[in-house]
Write an enzyme that holds these catalytic residues in place. Structure first.
Site, mmCIF file in Angstrom:
data_model
loop_
_atom_site.group_PDB
_atom_site.id
_atom_site.type_symbol
_atom_site.label_atom_id
_atom_site.label_comp_id
_atom_site.label_asym_id
_atom_site.label_seq_id
_atom_site.Cartn_x
_atom_site.Cartn_y
_atom_site.Cartn_z
ATOM 1 C CG ASN A 120 -1.591 6.929 1.011
ATOM 2 O OD1 ASN A 120 -1.377 8.075 1.398
ATOM 3 N ND2 ASN A 120 -0.667 6.210 0.390
ATOM 4 C CG ASN A 170 10.991 8.380 -2.966
ATOM 5 O OD1 ASN A 170 11.423 8.991 -1.998
ATOM 6 N ND2 ASN A 170 10.091 7.414 -2.863
ATOM 7 C CB SER A 176 2.085 12.265 1.376
ATOM 8 O OG SER A 176 1.724 10.914 1.175
#
Length: 382
Positions: free
Chosen positions: A176, A363, A88
């Protein structure tokens, strides 16, 4: 003859000794390394991060700190040219592209979204602005598309039938599909598809020549593998509007160039105006003010305030919006980003001329990223 050979061998020995002595000299240690290592080394260990590229800006100078491997199988090490998925954080570039379309007169943030997409006419998007799409305040668009939305036709049908849960502008619901549609329509307003416009116009204008939506064959060797929770090598699986919402792959060196452009500007006047437009606050949620892509805080900012603004509550829940806070002359801008195998964080303070980029091929929690970056920035600010 023998004397000449002795002289020759003596000269060779002297040169060899000089070379060995030079090779044995330690290269100068970056004075910022102890500061960065103190925060990053424990992070790597605790979260089993295979590799990380950290880039720091201070006093106009870039500093690079690289750790671990980009690919466990090949053993290739991380460098400032290694390509990472930034998730993002891509939204900040999408927002800059949209702001560029505004500066070029192709659209305005208060345009209704359906103005730029005939297929949206007669839908809720007749009453939702481009700016509301860009700032996740369209009225409750979800974090992700439903799983069954897996084609352009289904995507259009989804938007056409979608109805707001909240009045547009009244709530922030991080999404999104919201900023993805903004990027898609912004590119359409400039009469180009999104990916070519990003790769051929915006990124070169920012000096980001090693940044891609679609990594070309000649750059694949630089593309790191991400690693899942099960330690399986993975890369992003593109979904609908993935390019616009989370599709950028870049290096720490290139992303620091973007930070530098946000701090010190660029030569292209239109692009400079676009960057400035992304910094303007549209509303606040707690201590965080939402710009285009970037989220900002009055600086100095506490670790607790930064953590609250990047918390699960802010990311996963709908939050009422308030008038944008007055931040004063010193502001910290930041953005987190993740894909299944990568974790990124960017933060900078224009008034102090400091910034940090952290790119990892795992992540790991936003909280850990923010704590490390906050500690490093505090040292840089001095």
């Amino acid at each position: 003859m023998q004397q000449r050979q002795s002289i020759l061998w003596g000269a060779v020995a002297t040169l060899m000794w000089a070379g060995l002595a030079h090779a044995g000299e330690a290269s100068p240690v970056d004075p910022l390394r102890p500061v960065v290592d103190a925060s990053i080394q424990p992070l790597l260990k605790e979260h089993r991060i295979p590799g990380m590229a950290v880039a720091v800006l201070k006093d106009g100078k870039a500093h690079y700190f690289n750790y671990g491997v980009a690919n466990r199988e090949s053993g290739a090490g991380v460098s400032e040219q290694t390509l990472f998925e930034i998730g993002s954080v891509s939204k900040t570039l999408t927002a800059t592209l949209g702001a560029y379309a505004v500066v070029k007169g192709a659209m305005q943030l208060d345009d209704k979204a359906s103005r730029h997409a005939p297929w949206l006419k007669g839908s809720a998007f007749d009453s939702i602005t481009m700016g509301e799409l860009a700032t996740y305040s369209a009225g409750g668009l979800p974090l992700q598309f439903p799983e069954e939305v897996d084609s352009s036709e289904k995507m259009r049908a989804y938007y056409r039938q979608w109805a707001p849960v909240y009045s547009p502008g009244s709530h922030r619901q991080y999404s999104n599909p919201s900023i993805g549609l903004f990027g898609h329509l912004a590119a359409s307003s400039l009469k180009q598809p999104f990916a070519p416009l990003m790769e051929q116009t915006l990124l070169p204008g920012l000096g980001m020549h090693h940044t891609y939506v679609n990594v070309p064959k000649q750059a694949m060797a630089s593309y790191a593998y991400g690693y899942s929770k099960e330690d399986k090598p993975i890369r992003v699986n593109p979904g609908m509007l993935a390019d616009e919402a989370y599709g950028i792959k870049t290096s720490s060196a290139d992303l620091l160039r973007f930070v530098k452009a946000n701090i010190g500007g660029v030569d292209d006047k239109a692009l400079q105006q676009a960057i400035s437009l992304t910094h303007q606050g549209h509303y606040s949620v707690g201590g965080m003010t939402q710009g285009l892509g970037w989220e900002s805080y009055a600086y100095p900012v506490t670790e607790q305030t930064l953590l609250a603004g990047n918390s699960a509550k802010v990311i996963l829940e709908a939050n009422p919006t308030a008038a944008p806070r007055e931040s004063g002359s010193q502001v910290l801008f930041n953005k987190t980003g993740s894909t299944n195998g990568f974790g990124a964080y960017v933060a900078f303070v224009p008034a102090r001329g400091i910034g940090i980029v952290m790119l990892a091929n795992r992540n790991y929690p936003n909280e850990a990223r923010i704590k490390a970056a906050h500690a490093i920035l505090a040292q840089l600010a001095g």
